[in-house]
Scaffold this motif. Sequence first.
Motif, PDB file in Angstrom:
ATOM      1  N   LYS A 162       0.842  -1.201   0.000  1.00 24.83           N
ATOM      2  CA  LYS A 162       0.000   0.000   0.000  1.00 24.83           C
ATOM      3  C   LYS A 162       0.868   1.238   0.000  1.00 24.83           C
ATOM      4  O   LYS A 162       1.775   1.376   0.819  1.00 24.83           O
ATOM      5  CB  LYS A 162      -0.917   0.001   1.217  1.00 24.83           C
TER       6      LYS A 162
ATOM      7  N   THR B  59      -3.321   3.685  -2.536  1.00 28.08           N
ATOM      8  CA  THR B  59      -3.559   2.589  -3.476  1.00 28.08           C
ATOM      9  C   THR B  59      -2.632   1.417  -3.174  1.00 28.08           C
ATOM     10  O   THR B  59      -1.552   1.582  -2.614  1.00 28.08           O
ATOM     11  CB  THR B  59      -3.335   3.053  -4.922  1.00 28.08           C
ATOM     12  N   THR B  60      -3.087   0.233  -3.550  1.00 25.03           N
ATOM     13  CA  THR B  60      -2.303  -0.980  -3.324  1.00 25.03           C
ATOM     14  C   THR B  60      -1.920  -1.595  -4.667  1.00 25.03           C
ATOM     15  O   THR B  60      -2.755  -1.727  -5.559  1.00 25.03           O
ATOM     16  CB  THR B  60      -3.104  -2.010  -2.511  1.00 25.03           C
TER      17      THR B  60
END
Length: 649
Positions: A261, A267-268
Amino acid sequence: MHRLNVKLVNGVQNFAKGSLGKAYHQNKWTTVAFSTQGVRLSQAKSDSAASKPDRLSKKPPESKGYAANMFRGQIVPEQCFPYPDVLSPDQQETLQMLVSPTEKFFAEVNDPAKNDALEKVPDDIMENLKEMGAFGLQVPTELSGVGLNNTQYARLVEVVGANDLGIGITLGAHQSIGFKGILIAGNPEQKKKYLPDVATGKKIAAFCLTEPGSGSDAASIKTRAVLSSDGKHYILNGNKIWISNGGFAEIMTVFAQTPVKDPKSGTTKDKVTAFIVERSFGGVSNSKPEKKMGIKASNTAEVYYEDVKIPVENVLGGVGEGFKVAMNILNNGRFGMGAALSGTMRSAIAKASDFAASRLQFGRKIETFGAIQEKIARMAIKHYVCESIAYMVAGNMDRGFSDYQVEAAISKVYASDAAWWVVDEAIQVMGGMGFMKETGLERVLRDLRIFRIFEGTNDILKLFIALTGIQYVGAHLKQLQAAFKNPGGNLGVVFSEASKRVLKSVGLGGGKSKALDSLVHSSLSTQAGHAAEAVELIGQAVESVLMKHGRGIIEEQFILNRLGDAVIDAYAMAVVLSRASRSIEKKLASVDHEVLMTKVFCNEAIERVRFNVNGMKAPSSIENYKIMSQISQTICKNGGVAHANPLGI
């Protein structure tokens, strides 16, 4: 065949996760960037240098590497002249104490032909090697190792390479890369836990990167590790192929995709992470040993991971940092291949020259024939270059330099190409006798073939050499582009960089032919001039191709290959000039012989550099590259040779 290839073209080391720099392309300065997703091009932003003064206050990183600076047409001698002499009297004494028994062991105890026939290293030989400390040569003594530096290690590896490359791979896969990550990137707890067992050979290590669908494109690996719900383990699933020591390794450095992450964006996305995996964790299995052309004594197997529970403390180098760990391991270990293969070449040359000195044909010993003399001389020259580069890189590592990745890649490419050629020519000198198993050269030739493939194929590494150097040039072009937006306030940058380019473009600003005179012995002044000319030609060629191709340079592999070849030759010239000059200064017994080899190599190398540089820009060459691309596409589409048999039947 551990770690056959590593991803380099589309973003090895993420190409520093940054821009190649600003290249002038189609009347606009543009940014070329390498990343794991490929290459991207963006126009320079409209902000002025005056509005962002920090842009110019931060100078681009300066490399002390000789090879890196060649791409700028500059000679930075610190890591090349004088030739490194790093061993203290105590270290020399220790090395001598180790070399003699190691040579005796391989001469009197080990049987490489038997190992090849058995397709394994016998248990008694493995035990002998463990007792000798051969599995932990560079591990600190306080952690049960021998505690050698890189130069000492290179010398012992050379002995192994002269005798049995199958054992060489077993040892190298274990310590040169298998647990090397723990040695250079492990935390104190990891080192204390694992290094004593691997150093003594109690547990054998392996490096696990390559997968069925991931060779050179290492970023495309599918093996995954997902954090458990309690956050205490990673659960590993996947498989790795062509793993040296894979059939019995107890400790493995394994690379897997992990979800990471981004703390800024939230966001991952998947990133590669390195793990220390024990077979005892459970869920680790392997195939039967692979059947191979050569290095048969080395165990090579596919390794499977099924729900392997890896403690979180076994992450090596940080989550998402696996690419960096892998590249550091490979860069750190490549010099060993040059040392090992210089031993292989030395042994082959001894066999060929002994044969030539005794074999009678047409009433004369064949050593008197010019055709044979040329072969033996060229074999010796290639060995001298290979050996010189290997110990140059090792010496610079021991001197504390960290910017040696290009030189290490050059060492690997040159050594593996040269060793293959030398042993092939040794067989040719010996004729039918060389073809027989009795001489052992057919086994050595089979063993050698893999060295041009693993640890990064030579084709990929030549692109790596070229693109890494271009990236370094790009960083300086980026600063120059910004300076031109406010030239009045940045005269220093403009004149230090731009003036050099302007002068070169009109044929001025030369004088590099004398640039090495103070560093090279006067008896080699002509050859020093060749080496200096090579650097200037490379600098001009790099600037030319960047201006012409911009971001497209990454796809111009015909050109990049020739740039890589030119850089290898240019660096090799400097290294042998440095070594020969030291030999003259020390008045070594072999000095006259070394000088002769250096002269021949440099006299011919400059011709190759000129040829390759010309091949990067000559219209006829560019046209031929287009034609060869078309020929290749036709053959691949046809599924083989596309032209008909001349008989039409």
